[in-house]
Scaffold this motif. Structure first.
Motif, PDB file in Angstrom:
ATOM      1  N   MET A   1       0.833  -1.205   0.000  1.00  0.00           N
ATOM      2  CA  MET A   1       0.000   0.000   0.000  1.00  0.00           C
ATOM      3  C   MET A   1       0.869   1.257   0.000  1.00  0.00           C
ATOM      4  N   LYS A   2       1.976   1.209   0.713  1.00  0.00           N
ATOM      5  CA  LYS A   2       2.859   2.369   0.782  1.00  0.00           C
ATOM      6  C   LYS A   2       3.452   2.678  -0.587  1.00  0.00           C
ATOM      7  N   HIS A   3       3.762   1.621  -1.345  1.00  0.00           N
ATOM      8  CA  HIS A   3       4.342   1.790  -2.676  1.00  0.00           C
ATOM      9  C   HIS A   3       3.344   2.446  -3.635  1.00  0.00           C
ATOM     10  N   ILE A   4       2.081   2.043  -3.544  1.00  0.00           N
ATOM     11  CA  ILE A   4       1.046   2.610  -4.421  1.00  0.00           C
ATOM     12  C   ILE A   4       0.802   4.076  -4.079  1.00  0.00           C
ATOM     13  N   SER A   5       0.716   4.403  -2.807  1.00  0.00           N
ATOM     14  CA  SER A   5       0.478   5.798  -2.426  1.00  0.00           C
ATOM     15  C   SER A   5       1.669   6.679  -2.812  1.00  0.00           C
ATOM     16  N   TYR A   6       2.869   6.117  -2.748  1.00  0.00           N
ATOM     17  CA  TYR A   6       4.060   6.871  -3.167  1.00  0.00           C
ATOM     18  C   TYR A   6       3.982   7.211  -4.654  1.00  0.00           C
ATOM     19  N   ARG A   7       3.588   6.238  -5.465  1.00  0.00           N
ATOM     20  CA  ARG A   7       3.459   6.487  -6.913  1.00  0.00           C
ATOM     21  C   ARG A   7       2.344   7.490  -7.216  1.00  0.00           C
ATOM     22  N   VAL A   8       1.248   7.387  -6.504  1.00  0.00           N
ATOM     23  CA  VAL A   8       0.141   8.334  -6.698  1.00  0.00           C
ATOM     24  C   VAL A   8       0.587   9.747  -6.332  1.00  0.00           C
ATOM     25  N   LEU A   9       1.325   9.876  -5.249  1.00  0.00           N
ATOM     26  CA  LEU A   9       1.836  11.195  -4.855  1.00  0.00           C
ATOM     27  C   LEU A   9       2.805  11.736  -5.908  1.00  0.00           C
ATOM     28  N   LEU A  80       6.240  12.952   0.032  1.00  0.00           N
ATOM     29  CA  LEU A  80       7.114  12.188  -0.863  1.00  0.00           C
ATOM     30  C   LEU A  80       8.458  11.914  -0.201  1.00  0.00           C
ATOM     31  N   PHE A  81       8.974  12.892   0.502  1.00  0.00           N
ATOM     32  CA  PHE A  81      10.242  12.724   1.199  1.00  0.00           C
ATOM     33  C   PHE A  81      10.109  11.702   2.335  1.00  0.00           C
ATOM     34  N   ARG A  82       8.991  11.763   3.026  1.00  0.00           N
ATOM     35  CA  ARG A  82       8.758  10.860   4.148  1.00  0.00           C
ATOM     36  C   ARG A  82       8.518   9.426   3.673  1.00  0.00           C
ATOM     37  N   LEU A  83       7.835   9.240   2.544  1.00  0.00           N
ATOM     38  CA  LEU A  83       7.484   7.909   2.048  1.00  0.00           C
ATOM     39  C   LEU A  83       8.494   7.321   1.063  1.00  0.00           C
ATOM     40  N   ARG A  84       9.569   8.026   0.794  1.00  0.00           N
ATOM     41  CA  ARG A  84      10.511   7.543  -0.215  1.00  0.00           C
ATOM     42  C   ARG A  84      11.077   6.193   0.192  1.00  0.00           C
ATOM     43  N   PRO A  85      11.328   5.350  -0.806  1.00  0.00           N
ATOM     44  CA  PRO A  85      11.889   4.031  -0.475  1.00  0.00           C
ATOM     45  C   PRO A  85      13.313   4.162   0.050  1.00  0.00           C
ATOM     46  N   LYS A  86      13.657   3.320   0.979  1.00  0.00           N
ATOM     47  CA  LYS A  86      14.983   3.326   1.565  1.00  0.00           C
ATOM     48  C   LYS A  86      15.957   2.662   0.601  1.00  0.00           C
ATOM     49  N   GLN A  87      17.197   3.114   0.598  1.00  0.00           N
ATOM     50  CA  GLN A  87      18.247   2.546  -0.254  1.00  0.00           C
ATOM     51  C   GLN A  87      18.610   1.149   0.260  1.00  0.00           C
TER      52      GLN A  87
END
Length: 91
Positions: A1-9, A80-87
């Protein structure tokens, strides 16, 4: 769900930036056309002043229209900064 909301944002961010740039750069067609035609038929200081005022009004209208999209783009940066995927692989 986090990945989908990140893309939507991200999509919302890009769309708001594109609309913001579009509104600021593309002039409103025929906004001051009546005043321009009047000045062209009757070139006097009064008609020129009316034409220039209408042009200034158009730029103000464009700024007022673009402002919400610019604000939305700025506000979307924080989630977007808060939900960005971790390296992966970093220590």
């Amino acid at each position: 769900m986090k990945h989908i909301s990140y893309r939507v944002l991200w999509v919302c961010e890009v769309v708001s930036i594109v609309i913001f740039a579009f509104v600021l750069t593309v002039p409103v067609q025929d906004y001051a056309m009546r005043e321009f035609k009047e000045w062209y038929r009757n070139p006097s200081p009064g008609t020129l002043k009316a034409f220039r005022l209408k042009q200034e009004e158009e730029s103000h209208l464009r700024l007022v229209t673009a402002a919400p999209f610019g604000i939305a783009a700025l506000l979307l940066v924080f989630p977007l900064f808060r939900l960005r995927p971790k390296q992966r692989g970093s220590k």
